[in-house]
Design a protein around this motif. Sequence first.
Motif, PDB file in Angstrom:
ATOM      1  N   ARG A   1       2.482  43.932  59.046  1.00  0.00           N
ATOM      2  CA  ARG A   1       3.278  44.569  60.114  1.00  0.00           C
ATOM      3  C   ARG A   1       4.766  44.269  59.943  1.00  0.00           C
ATOM      4  NH1 ARG A   1       5.435  42.052  64.350  1.00  0.00           N
ATOM      5  NH2 ARG A   1       6.171  43.317  66.099  1.00  0.00           N
TER       6      ARG A   1
ATOM      7  N   ILE B   1       6.185  46.277  57.096  1.00  0.00           N
ATOM      8  CA  ILE B   1       6.315  47.681  57.493  1.00  0.00           C
ATOM      9  C   ILE B   1       7.597  47.891  58.287  1.00  0.00           C
ATOM     10  CG2 ILE B   1       5.350  49.472  58.997  1.00  0.00           C
ATOM     11  CD1 ILE B   1       2.573  48.563  58.147  1.00  0.00           C
TER      12      ILE B   1
ATOM     13  N   THR C   1       7.565  53.556  59.455  1.00  0.00           N
ATOM     14  CA  THR C   1       6.970  53.749  60.781  1.00  0.00           C
ATOM     15  C   THR C   1       5.673  54.544  60.707  1.00  0.00           C
ATOM     16  OG1 THR C   1       8.409  55.686  61.046  1.00  0.00           O
ATOM     17  CG2 THR C   1       9.190  53.607  61.963  1.00  0.00           C
TER      18      THR C   1
ATOM     19  N   MET D   1       2.631  52.380  60.086  1.00  0.00           N
ATOM     20  CA  MET D   1       2.096  51.661  61.241  1.00  0.00           C
ATOM     21  C   MET D   1       1.008  52.483  61.917  1.00  0.00           C
ATOM     22  SD  MET D   1       2.732  48.669  62.666  1.00  0.00           S
ATOM     23  CE  MET D   1       4.482  48.264  62.566  1.00  0.00           C
TER      24      MET D   1
ATOM     25  N   CYS E   1      -3.024  51.503  62.366  1.00  0.00           N
ATOM     26  CA  CYS E   1      -3.726  51.564  63.652  1.00  0.00           C
ATOM     27  C   CYS E   1      -4.996  52.417  63.550  1.00  0.00           C
ATOM     28  CB  CYS E   1      -2.806  52.118  64.741  1.00  0.00           C
ATOM     29  SG  CYS E   1      -1.447  51.030  65.202  1.00  0.00           S
TER      30      CYS E   1
ATOM     31  N   LEU F   1       0.626  46.691  68.064  1.00  0.00           N
ATOM     32  CA  LEU F   1       1.225  47.373  66.911  1.00  0.00           C
ATOM     33  C   LEU F   1       1.999  48.609  67.342  1.00  0.00           C
ATOM     34  CD1 LEU F   1      -1.665  47.206  64.269  1.00  0.00           C
ATOM     35  CD2 LEU F   1       0.516  45.996  64.165  1.00  0.00           C
TER      36      LEU F   1
ATOM     37  N   ARG G   1       8.040  46.538  68.593  1.00  0.00           N
ATOM     38  CA  ARG G   1       8.781  46.893  67.386  1.00  0.00           C
ATOM     39  C   ARG G   1       9.721  45.787  66.921  1.00  0.00           C
ATOM     40  NH1 ARG G   1       6.348  51.078  64.806  1.00  0.00           N
ATOM     41  NH2 ARG G   1       5.616  52.607  66.326  1.00  0.00           N
TER      42      ARG G   1
END
Length: 417
Positions: free
Chosen positions: A368, A371, A377, A380, A384, A406, A410
Amino acid sequence: SSGINAEYGLQNVAPNEFIEMINFSHSPSIMVEFTKNNTQILNSLSDVECEDRTNVPALMELCLKECQMWNVITPTHIILITDRIPEPLSQPLEAFPFGCHMSLAALTPSTDVSNRAQAFFNSCNLKGMLYPGPVLGPESVDRIFENVLLDNYSRFEAMLWFGHQSTSVVITPSPDVEHLAGITLKPTPKTFPTTLRIHGFLPATDLHNPPYVSRHVLLHSGPRSPVKATSKVPDLRVLFNEGLRAKDCVAMVDLGIGWFGVVSSHLPKAERNLKKSNLIFSIIAPNSFSWLGNPTFLGLKRLVAPEKQSNMPYKEEYSNSYDNKSGTGMVWIKSSTLKQNVMKVVRYAKRLPDKGSVMFLKELNKVRRSILFYGFTDMMSVLCELLEKEKTAENSEILSNCIAQLKDERDPTKVIK
């Protein structure tokens, strides 16, 4: 008077910033989208109309959406100009991207407003600074914006050295040590060095594209004088720019305690016909060169033993980010390593909740964080979706909680628990 301040700020203090202009009353509207065209911003100032109502909650929701366009390593600055201290939002917003802060220029003669301003900042989940105008008038307005420019857009001057030659440069935007420490959670120099000493050069192909945490432009310090323009002394900045571009190399700068800077020549696509390039200064966090080894040991080929001269710089044994022991960063040079890192998280998710929860959270936070650093983005959302498919009756609660974090959180400094 405010127009003079705006023109000075746009053309002299923040000439390389992307700026967006929003007008807000019953509903906010974007007058000028993010642009470097300062003339367009100045011309739009005359189109701003006074309204009888300010919808601050709708404005902040729009600002949040616009700030999320940028990745987490890009600092964003909101300058809110209003005639009163806004009331705290009834429904607090989700956190703005890390590095975002607000300057509240309140053109109000009221007193004891600091507590009210702080309550407003807290409801917006933002760090902020109040710039009140105790007396309405041109001089007071000038003073407010002078303070905003001084606190946020002061010139950062440094000396660029190569051997015995040096030149004065301006680093824009100004490097922020606190911002660097907050992004990486790694020790940083107490103050950013004002001496940038070139230690050597690398082919751009050997450096690849390391995960920089901050990028800046090196500009000439101050206006050129007629004497200097006709001088036979070469401008070191121009020589670097032309030389790096011609040889396809980058220059390395040691910033201390494991931090490095990379000086490179960048030619924007829009300006390739003009052959006008910029000297870019990228700041790299410690342990970001896993494919090169420790940059401290980079040296000249003639100083290396013959059996290690096949390729320069000398590379230590390559280690994929999948089993990277040098730090928490992920090196995604190849798509295969990206896939390996993500699938490792999925495998640990299959073991929940009986075993593997500690390793699952550890690997999930590493992926995470990378990323968010790289600004992937879309990745992500894919992560998920993959975790959603691994839900069972036993692990549904754990995975649902992780997926929610997640999507909502941010800030790379926060850890998913």
